[in-house]
Design an enzyme around this catalytic site. Sequence first.
Site, PDB file in Angstrom:
ATOM      1  N   LYS A  79      24.510  47.131  23.329  1.00  0.00           N
ATOM      2  CA  LYS A  79      25.835  47.287  22.701  1.00  0.00           C
ATOM      3  C   LYS A  79      26.228  45.982  22.012  1.00  0.00           C
ATOM      4  O   LYS A  79      26.669  45.977  20.863  1.00  0.00           O
ATOM      5  CB  LYS A  79      26.872  47.639  23.766  1.00  0.00           C
ATOM      6  CG  LYS A  79      28.320  47.443  23.353  1.00  0.00           C
ATOM      7  CD  LYS A  79      29.306  47.825  24.428  1.00  0.00           C
ATOM      8  CE  LYS A  79      29.608  46.733  25.397  1.00  0.00           C
ATOM      9  NZ  LYS A  79      30.538  45.712  24.930  1.00  0.00           N
ATOM     10  N   ASN A  80      26.056  44.852  22.721  1.00  0.00           N
ATOM     11  CA  ASN A  80      26.568  43.572  22.206  1.00  0.00           C
ATOM     12  C   ASN A  80      25.695  42.979  21.118  1.00  0.00           C
ATOM     13  O   ASN A  80      26.061  41.990  20.501  1.00  0.00           O
ATOM     14  CB  ASN A  80      26.762  42.590  23.366  1.00  0.00           C
ATOM     15  CG  ASN A  80      27.904  43.035  24.263  1.00  0.00           C
ATOM     16  OD1 ASN A  80      28.649  43.960  23.920  1.00  0.00           O
ATOM     17  ND2 ASN A  80      28.043  42.402  25.419  1.00  0.00           N
ATOM     18  N   ARG A 127      38.298  44.935  20.865  1.00  0.00           N
ATOM     19  CA  ARG A 127      38.482  43.575  20.370  1.00  0.00           C
ATOM     20  C   ARG A 127      37.230  43.058  19.657  1.00  0.00           C
ATOM     21  O   ARG A 127      37.304  42.166  18.846  1.00  0.00           O
ATOM     22  CB  ARG A 127      38.926  42.643  21.465  1.00  0.00           C
ATOM     23  CG  ARG A 127      38.023  42.549  22.652  1.00  0.00           C
ATOM     24  CD  ARG A 127      38.449  41.382  23.476  1.00  0.00           C
ATOM     25  NE  ARG A 127      38.620  40.220  22.632  1.00  0.00           N
ATOM     26  CZ  ARG A 127      37.622  39.538  22.099  1.00  0.00           C
ATOM     27  NH1 ARG A 127      36.402  39.965  22.291  1.00  0.00           N
ATOM     28  NH2 ARG A 127      37.844  38.475  21.359  1.00  0.00           N
ATOM     29  N   CYS A 184      42.853  41.396  27.177  1.00  0.00           N
ATOM     30  CA  CYS A 184      42.367  42.590  27.875  1.00  0.00           C
ATOM     31  C   CYS A 184      42.297  42.243  29.350  1.00  0.00           C
ATOM     32  O   CYS A 184      42.583  41.114  29.750  1.00  0.00           O
ATOM     33  CB  CYS A 184      41.015  43.031  27.322  1.00  0.00           C
ATOM     34  SG  CYS A 184      39.743  41.841  27.651  1.00  0.00           S
ATOM     35  N   ARG A 227      41.834  36.717  25.098  1.00  0.00           N
ATOM     36  CA  ARG A 227      40.652  36.742  24.233  1.00  0.00           C
ATOM     37  C   ARG A 227      40.980  36.038  22.908  1.00  0.00           C
ATOM     38  O   ARG A 227      41.132  36.675  21.880  1.00  0.00           O
ATOM     39  CB  ARG A 227      40.171  38.172  23.994  1.00  0.00           C
ATOM     40  CG  ARG A 227      39.934  38.991  25.255  1.00  0.00           C
ATOM     41  CD  ARG A 227      38.850  38.436  26.159  1.00  0.00           C
ATOM     42  NE  ARG A 227      37.516  38.530  25.618  1.00  0.00           N
ATOM     43  CZ  ARG A 227      36.714  39.583  25.784  1.00  0.00           C
ATOM     44  NH1 ARG A 227      37.183  40.639  26.385  1.00  0.00           N
ATOM     45  NH2 ARG A 227      35.502  39.592  25.288  1.00  0.00           N
ATOM     46  N   PRO A 228      41.163  34.724  22.938  1.00  0.00           N
ATOM     47  CA  PRO A 228      41.554  34.000  21.716  1.00  0.00           C
ATOM     48  C   PRO A 228      40.421  33.997  20.678  1.00  0.00           C
ATOM     49  O   PRO A 228      39.268  34.288  21.004  1.00  0.00           O
ATOM     50  CB  PRO A 228      41.804  32.586  22.222  1.00  0.00           C
ATOM     51  CG  PRO A 228      40.938  32.458  23.415  1.00  0.00           C
ATOM     52  CD  PRO A 228      40.912  33.824  24.050  1.00  0.00           C
ATOM     53  N   ASP A 264      28.880  39.140  32.498  1.00  0.00           N
ATOM     54  CA  ASP A 264      28.885  40.614  32.431  1.00  0.00           C
ATOM     55  C   ASP A 264      28.173  41.253  33.603  1.00  0.00           C
ATOM     56  O   ASP A 264      28.195  42.477  33.726  1.00  0.00           O
ATOM     57  CB  ASP A 264      28.220  41.087  31.123  1.00  0.00           C
ATOM     58  CG  ASP A 264      29.059  40.708  29.924  1.00  0.00           C
ATOM     59  OD1 ASP A 264      28.579  40.847  28.796  1.00  0.00           O
ATOM     60  OD2 ASP A 264      30.198  40.256  30.124  1.00  0.00           O
ATOM     61  N   ILE A 317      33.512  31.683  32.986  1.00  0.00           N
ATOM     62  CA  ILE A 317      33.721  32.104  31.585  1.00  0.00           C
ATOM     63  C   ILE A 317      35.000  32.920  31.451  1.00  0.00           C
ATOM     64  O   ILE A 317      35.804  32.714  30.555  1.00  0.00           O
ATOM     65  CB  ILE A 317      32.477  32.856  31.088  1.00  0.00           C
ATOM     66  CG1 ILE A 317      31.308  31.857  31.081  1.00  0.00           C
ATOM     67  CG2 ILE A 317      32.704  33.428  29.691  1.00  0.00           C
ATOM     68  CD1 ILE A 317      29.989  32.419  30.711  1.00  0.00           C
ATOM     69  N   ARG A 371      32.367  53.177  27.376  1.00  0.00           N
ATOM     70  CA  ARG A 371      32.370  52.202  26.272  1.00  0.00           C
ATOM     71  C   ARG A 371      31.051  51.446  26.224  1.00  0.00           C
ATOM     72  O   ARG A 371      30.604  51.041  25.175  1.00  0.00           O
ATOM     73  CB  ARG A 371      33.497  51.186  26.476  1.00  0.00           C
ATOM     74  CG  ARG A 371      34.880  51.718  26.234  1.00  0.00           C
ATOM     75  CD  ARG A 371      35.880  50.594  26.271  1.00  0.00           C
ATOM     76  NE  ARG A 371      35.383  49.477  25.475  1.00  0.00           N
ATOM     77  CZ  ARG A 371      35.840  48.236  25.609  1.00  0.00           C
ATOM     78  NH1 ARG A 371      36.774  47.957  26.486  1.00  0.00           N
ATOM     79  NH2 ARG A 371      35.367  47.266  24.861  1.00  0.00           N
TER      80      ARG A 371
END
Length: 421
Positions: free
Chosen positions: A22-23, A91, A115, A120-121, A306, A328, A398
């Site tokens: 996905k990423n 995002r 989120c 989440r800058p 993750d 993180i 998702r």
Amino acid sequence: MDKILVHGGHKLNGTIRISGSKNSALPILAAALLTKEPVTIHHVPDLSDIHYMLQILASLGCEVERASGTVTIRAEKIITEAPYEIVRKMRASVCVLGPLLGREKEATVSLPGGCVIGDRPIDLHLKGFQALGAAHRIDAGNVKVFAGELKGGVVNLRGKFGPTVLGTDNVMMAAVLADGVTVIESAAAEPEVVDLANFLNAMGAKIEGAGTRRIIIEGVKELHGAEHEVIPDRIEAGTYLVAGAIAGEKVTLKRVRPEHLEAVTEQLRSAGYQIETSDSSMTIHGNGEPKSLQITTEPYPGFPTDMQAQMCALLAKNSGISVVTDTIFPQRFMHVSELKRMGADIELNNGTAIVKGVERLGGAPVMASDLRASAALVLAGLHADGVTEVNRVYHIDRGYELIDDKLNQLGAHIERVKVKG
Ligand code: EPZ
């Protein structure tokens, strides 16, 4: 909003295929904006986040075609403003900023909200664009970036919490068509960044150093179409390794890149699990409860944030005390309160979870929240007594293609229940 019922106590055996990452797919699909020619991407996973990205690209004027795992995109005539309605759902949409800026010298996207895993800058993304000569303004919840021209520059993308994955992707995509050379210091080195760089180079970009902390991009006049196969999803693979540790006799993963999840493999081996690897498969042998661990998440190649929630689900049921720290996303512990509803004994303290293993976990109704926390609840259900009811399963869909089908294929007993409303 569907829910998932996990009946605990079933042993897992067998083989499953890992989907495309996905990423990796998300920024690669966005990179299609950098050329007027068609691009074809294979092994694109069938996930709601991918659907959102394809909707955003279509709303920007792209022609999008999907045939099972293959997506073809043609960005001949595009506009530069992504619609809030879709962007607010994901995002990661922020990764259209770089290619739009690179090609059209302007882009407008709604600011990613926070989120459940934390703020989440995108300050580092904007710092990178600025190094290329772009300015930005925030207007009615949108961020607009714009430049007369883009010139290569040097930027250090290290923030308080380390490098930024999508920030590195965005700056790389803005720099490929800039005049001159761009150097990104403290770049993210995730395999997904390397996959994107390989795709951009297949389109005619000149990028070196992807996978290291220093990426050098020599700007070119234009990019052409290309074909690409997305790498396997290392986080999906890690999640199923944990499932194998929790409930496996013997679980084999196919179409996986073991070198992309060495930090996870190392921790599972330290916990006492035997894992065999070949160049494209991994096998884990379940052998009862894990030994306790000390885990601290770090940027790649360190232990991935993750996978933090999934390890908490594994360690919740054992005879030792483990310490899990997320450097993180220090707030990324939504799974803890839900695991405690199942009888877990976990204390949270400033980004660190002290996990005191318990004899047994009991199935209970629990609430999914962020994508990985939700997967962790399904995993916990595999070794809980009775039935665990995971609500708001759309969070899981998702990032995981058919998680219930894949686990049932291995011998789990999981039901997906349609909930009206
Ligand atoms: C990517 O998010 C992944 N998402 C995340 O996976 C992953 O957890 C994260 O990288 C970290 O590895 C995608 O690739 C779509 P970051 P990203 O920028 O790029 C701070 C999942 O479960 N930061 O690497 O958005 C930030 O707050 C998702 O699949 C700034 O301070 O994350 C965080 O603390 C969740 N300023 C840290 O850096 C910035 O401008 C790392 O964030 C950007 C980030």
